[in-house]
Design a protein around this motif. Structure first.
Motif, PDB file in Angstrom:
ATOM      1  N   HIS A 231      -4.936  -1.149  -8.276  1.00  0.00           N
ATOM      2  CA  HIS A 231      -5.424  -0.172  -9.244  1.00  0.00           C
ATOM      3  C   HIS A 231      -4.208   0.447  -9.918  1.00  0.00           C
ATOM      4  CE1 HIS A 231      -6.475   4.011 -10.350  1.00  0.00           C
ATOM      5  NE2 HIS A 231      -7.515   3.404 -10.878  1.00  0.00           N
ATOM      6  N   LEU A 232      -4.265   0.578 -11.239  1.00  0.00           N
ATOM      7  CA  LEU A 232      -3.158   1.167 -11.986  1.00  0.00           C
ATOM      8  C   LEU A 232      -3.638   2.304 -12.871  1.00  0.00           C
ATOM      9  CD1 LEU A 232      -2.564  -2.156 -12.045  1.00  0.00           C
ATOM     10  CD2 LEU A 232      -0.590  -1.358 -13.266  1.00  0.00           C
ATOM     11  N   THR A 233      -2.809   3.312 -12.983  1.00  0.00           N
ATOM     12  CA  THR A 233      -2.938   4.328 -14.013  1.00  0.00           C
ATOM     13  C   THR A 233      -1.975   3.876 -15.099  1.00  0.00           C
ATOM     14  OG1 THR A 233      -3.437   6.037 -12.393  1.00  0.00           O
ATOM     15  CG2 THR A 233      -2.606   6.780 -14.537  1.00  0.00           C
TER      16      THR A 233
ATOM     17  N   ASP B 100      -0.693  10.296  -9.345  1.00  0.00           N
ATOM     18  CA  ASP B 100       0.274  11.385  -9.183  1.00  0.00           C
ATOM     19  C   ASP B 100       1.141  11.531 -10.433  1.00  0.00           C
ATOM     20  OD1 ASP B 100      -0.679  11.700  -6.599  1.00  0.00           O
ATOM     21  OD2 ASP B 100       1.056  10.744  -5.648  1.00  0.00           O
ATOM     22  N   PHE B 101       1.270  10.442 -11.205  1.00  0.00           N
ATOM     23  CA  PHE B 101       2.153  10.406 -12.366  1.00  0.00           C
ATOM     24  C   PHE B 101       1.403  10.512 -13.690  1.00  0.00           C
ATOM     25  CE2 PHE B 101       4.044   7.849  -8.952  1.00  0.00           C
ATOM     26  CZ  PHE B 101       5.166   8.629  -8.695  1.00  0.00           C
TER      27      PHE B 101
ATOM     28  N   TYR C 157       3.067   2.008 -16.381  1.00  0.00           N
ATOM     29  CA  TYR C 157       2.208   1.474 -15.327  1.00  0.00           C
ATOM     30  C   TYR C 157       2.515   2.223 -14.034  1.00  0.00           C
ATOM     31  CZ  TYR C 157       1.945  -2.269 -18.731  1.00  0.00           C
ATOM     32  OH  TYR C 157       1.765  -2.979 -19.890  1.00  0.00           O
ATOM     33  N   ALA C 158       1.484   2.760 -13.403  1.00  0.00           N
ATOM     34  CA  ALA C 158       1.644   3.482 -12.143  1.00  0.00           C
ATOM     35  C   ALA C 158       0.603   2.949 -11.158  1.00  0.00           C
ATOM     36  CB  ALA C 158       1.494   4.982 -12.357  1.00  0.00           C
ATOM     37  N   PRO C 159       0.956   1.899 -10.412  1.00  0.00           N
ATOM     38  CA  PRO C 159      -0.021   1.318  -9.492  1.00  0.00           C
ATOM     39  C   PRO C 159      -0.198   2.151  -8.235  1.00  0.00           C
ATOM     40  CG  PRO C 159       2.076   0.193  -9.261  1.00  0.00           C
ATOM     41  CD  PRO C 159       2.229   1.173 -10.408  1.00  0.00           C
ATOM     42  N   ASP C 160      -1.383   2.056  -7.654  1.00  0.00           N
ATOM     43  CA  ASP C 160      -1.565   2.487  -6.271  1.00  0.00           C
ATOM     44  C   ASP C 160      -0.992   1.332  -5.457  1.00  0.00           C
ATOM     45  OD1 ASP C 160      -3.075   4.479  -7.465  1.00  0.00           O
ATOM     46  OD2 ASP C 160      -4.990   3.807  -6.651  1.00  0.00           O
ATOM     47  N   LEU C 161       0.013   1.589  -4.645  1.00  0.00           N
ATOM     48  CA  LEU C 161       0.600   0.512  -3.845  1.00  0.00           C
ATOM     49  C   LEU C 161      -0.482  -0.126  -2.974  1.00  0.00           C
ATOM     50  CD1 LEU C 161       3.967   2.220  -2.835  1.00  0.00           C
ATOM     51  CD2 LEU C 161       3.642   0.362  -4.496  1.00  0.00           C
ATOM     52  N   PRO C 162      -0.337  -1.398  -2.615  1.00  0.00           N
ATOM     53  CA  PRO C 162      -1.353  -2.062  -1.788  1.00  0.00           C
ATOM     54  C   PRO C 162      -1.707  -1.233  -0.551  1.00  0.00           C
ATOM     55  CG  PRO C 162       0.255  -3.648  -2.520  1.00  0.00           C
ATOM     56  CD  PRO C 162       0.780  -2.293  -2.926  1.00  0.00           C
TER      57      PRO C 162
ATOM     58  N   VAL D  10      12.195   1.398 -13.540  1.00  0.00           N
ATOM     59  CA  VAL D  10      11.391   1.742 -12.362  1.00  0.00           C
ATOM     60  C   VAL D  10      11.728   3.145 -11.895  1.00  0.00           C
ATOM     61  CG1 VAL D  10      10.783   1.095 -10.002  1.00  0.00           C
ATOM     62  CG2 VAL D  10      11.322  -0.687 -11.684  1.00  0.00           C
ATOM     63  N   ILE D  11      10.669   3.930 -11.654  1.00  0.00           N
ATOM     64  CA  ILE D  11      10.815   5.284 -11.133  1.00  0.00           C
ATOM     65  C   ILE D  11      10.122   5.317  -9.778  1.00  0.00           C
ATOM     66  CG2 ILE D  11      10.299   7.721 -11.510  1.00  0.00           C
ATOM     67  CD1 ILE D  11      10.213   7.012 -14.560  1.00  0.00           C
TER      68      ILE D  11
END
Length: 179
Positions: free
Chosen positions: A27-29, A56-57, A71-76, A111-112
């Protein structure tokens, strides 16, 4: 110059999307420039801390998305992303994010990383050095081998960073990324 300032002051619409990776769907924001991506700057990838999600971002994505894709994914295994049972290693998380880069056909990103996301950012920079242009780290972690990338250390405590006002942090990130 004035057009660039106006563009930086604008915000982008924040959306959600899903992308496949080796552990199922991530899932990505996301946020994209109003221009639809034409003439945009290098894409930004946010990686969240332990217990966090890509949302969060959201405020940062809206600001940075004015002139670049974000792109701000929820990590697996976090948030709305699929993942295997149990805790994942940093190397496994970095491999899943490499899958994300491939699925999105991103060949250069900034990358942040915050908290555990900082460790994933370092691992990703080692795994895919040609794809990572700059690193922004919000944590006191240091990699075993420093990546050969320009790097900005934002804060020693990722949780404190998320509690600070967003606009000054985004301005500092933008200044570093635009160099």
């Amino acid at each position: 110059m004035a057009a660039k300032i106006r563009k930086a002051a604008a915000t982008a619409s924040v959306r959600r999307m899903y992308v496949d990776c080796r552990y199922g769907q991530l899932h990505l924001t996301t946020a994209f420039p109003p221009s639809g991506g034409f003439n945009e700057l290098t894409a930004v990838l946010f990686l969240h801390a332990e217990g966090g999600t890509g949302t969060d971002f959201k405020a940062c994505a809206a600001m940075l998305g004015a002139d670049r894709s974000v792109y701000a994914p929820d990590l697996p295994g976090s948030g709305a992303s699929d993942g295997p049972a149990g805790r994942m290693t940093v190397a496994n998380l970095a491999a899943a994010i490499a899958d994300l880069l491939d699925q999105l056909r991103l060949h250069e990103v900034d990358v942040i990383g915050c908290g555990r996301g900082a460790a994933v950012a370092f691992e990703l920079a080692a795994l895919r050095p040609g794809d990572i242009r700059r690193l922004v780290i919000a944590d006191n972690q240091q990699p075993a081998v420093m990546p050969a990338r320009p790097m900005l250390q934002l804060a020693g405590d990722a949780a404190a960073l998320l509690q600070e006002p967003v606009a000054p942090q985004v301005a500092r990130i933008r200044e570093f990324l635009d160099r």
